[in-house]
Scaffold this motif. Structure first.
Motif, PDB file in Angstrom:
ATOM      1  N   MET A  27      47.752  56.082  86.796  1.00  0.00           N
ATOM      2  CA  MET A  27      47.528  57.507  86.406  1.00  0.00           C
ATOM      3  C   MET A  27      48.833  57.298  86.174  1.00  0.00           C
ATOM      4  O   MET A  27      49.933  58.619  85.665  1.00  0.00           O
ATOM      5  N   MET A  28      49.361  57.428  87.403  1.00  0.00           N
ATOM      6  CA  MET A  28      51.295  57.697  87.880  1.00  0.00           C
ATOM      7  C   MET A  28      51.848  57.095  86.978  1.00  0.00           C
ATOM      8  O   MET A  28      52.815  57.591  85.806  1.00  0.00           O
ATOM      9  N   ASP A  53      44.945  56.380  90.608  1.00  0.00           N
ATOM     10  CA  ASP A  53      45.920  57.241  90.786  1.00  0.00           C
ATOM     11  C   ASP A  53      46.988  56.396  90.604  1.00  0.00           C
ATOM     12  O   ASP A  53      48.300  57.171  89.815  1.00  0.00           O
ATOM     13  N   HIS A  98      54.873  58.179  79.532  1.00  0.00           N
ATOM     14  CA  HIS A  98      54.844  58.948  78.466  1.00  0.00           C
ATOM     15  C   HIS A  98      55.563  60.233  78.780  1.00  0.00           C
ATOM     16  O   HIS A  98      56.738  59.969  77.281  1.00  0.00           O
ATOM     17  N   ARG A  99      56.423  60.175  80.259  1.00  0.00           N
ATOM     18  CA  ARG A  99      57.254  60.747  79.996  1.00  0.00           C
ATOM     19  C   ARG A  99      58.873  59.866  79.153  1.00  0.00           C
ATOM     20  O   ARG A  99      59.763  60.487  78.645  1.00  0.00           O
ATOM     21  N   GLU A 123      50.994  56.166  83.965  1.00  0.00           N
ATOM     22  CA  GLU A 123      50.795  56.039  82.608  1.00  0.00           C
ATOM     23  C   GLU A 123      51.510  57.939  82.268  1.00  0.00           C
ATOM     24  O   GLU A 123      52.037  57.933  81.674  1.00  0.00           O
ATOM     25  N   TYR A 124      51.477  58.492  83.253  1.00  0.00           N
ATOM     26  CA  TYR A 124      52.546  59.486  83.142  1.00  0.00           C
ATOM     27  C   TYR A 124      53.795  58.998  83.271  1.00  0.00           C
ATOM     28  O   TYR A 124      54.742  59.772  81.692  1.00  0.00           O
ATOM     29  N   LEU A 125      54.535  58.773  83.961  1.00  0.00           N
ATOM     30  CA  LEU A 125      56.014  58.069  83.692  1.00  0.00           C
ATOM     31  C   LEU A 125      56.655  57.604  82.540  1.00  0.00           C
ATOM     32  O   LEU A 125      57.147  57.762  81.839  1.00  0.00           O
TER      33      LEU A 125
END
Length: 176
Positions: free
Chosen positions: A11-12, A8, A18-19, A14-16
């Protein structure tokens, strides 16, 4: 338990990232030659590439599940894509601000991780022109020359390094 928490967290992150990348791209569309934005974008791609590479020190004992996740071809592809994009941004920075040692050091690092040693040599040669007495640059360049069988160049670097740091030169010559 902890494996899922770690997943998790990754994944978080990675998300940040990408943003962040998306926001930087939007900023670049408004100010295409802004050095700070290109630098920050290159750093974001580098951080993303590091995220996709197998962690060296895990905060827990891995039973192989995590290692298998990072060995998947998709993770290697993501790592290579992020590193290639970092290289593209760094090349833009080099065009906008030539002879910046930070840019060439970052490019050398990217090429190292992609096992593109000829390109890494080129970056260290540029760095050597910028900082001719830097013993770390001399050592790494000499090491690359010896590893790629460019012994005459390696010996030349060895001689230069010997004048600056005899101990590092002695260690370098062991790779001949």
């Amino acid at each position: 338990g902890y494996h899922l928490h770690f997943k998790d967290m990754v994944m978080m992150q990675e998300y940040l990232l990408h943003r962040s990348i998306k926001e930087h791209v939007e900023l670049i569309k408004k100010k295409p030659t802004d050095l700070a934005t290109h630098t920050s974008l290159a750093n974001a791609y580098t951080a993303l590439a590091k995220l996709y590479s197998m962690p060296k020190d895990l905060p827990f004992k891995d039973n192989g599940m995590l290692a298998r996740r990072f060995e998947k071809e998709s993770m290697r592809t993501r790592f290579m894509n992020a590193t290639q994009r970092a290289i593209e941004e760094l090349k833009i920075l080099d065009d906008l601000a030539p002879n910046d040692s930070w840019v060439h050091a970052q490019l050398a690092s990217c090429y190292y991780h992609l096992e593109m040693f000829e390109e890494e040599i080129v970056e260290y040669e540029i760095l050597l022109n910028i900082r001719p007495s830097d013993k770390e640059i001399l050592y790494r360049l000499g090491l690359l020359y010896f590893r790629l069988g460019k012994n005459a160049k390696g010996l030349t670097i060895y001689e230069s390094l010997k004048e600056i740091d005899a101990k590092d030169a002695a260690h370098l010559i062991t790779h001949y």
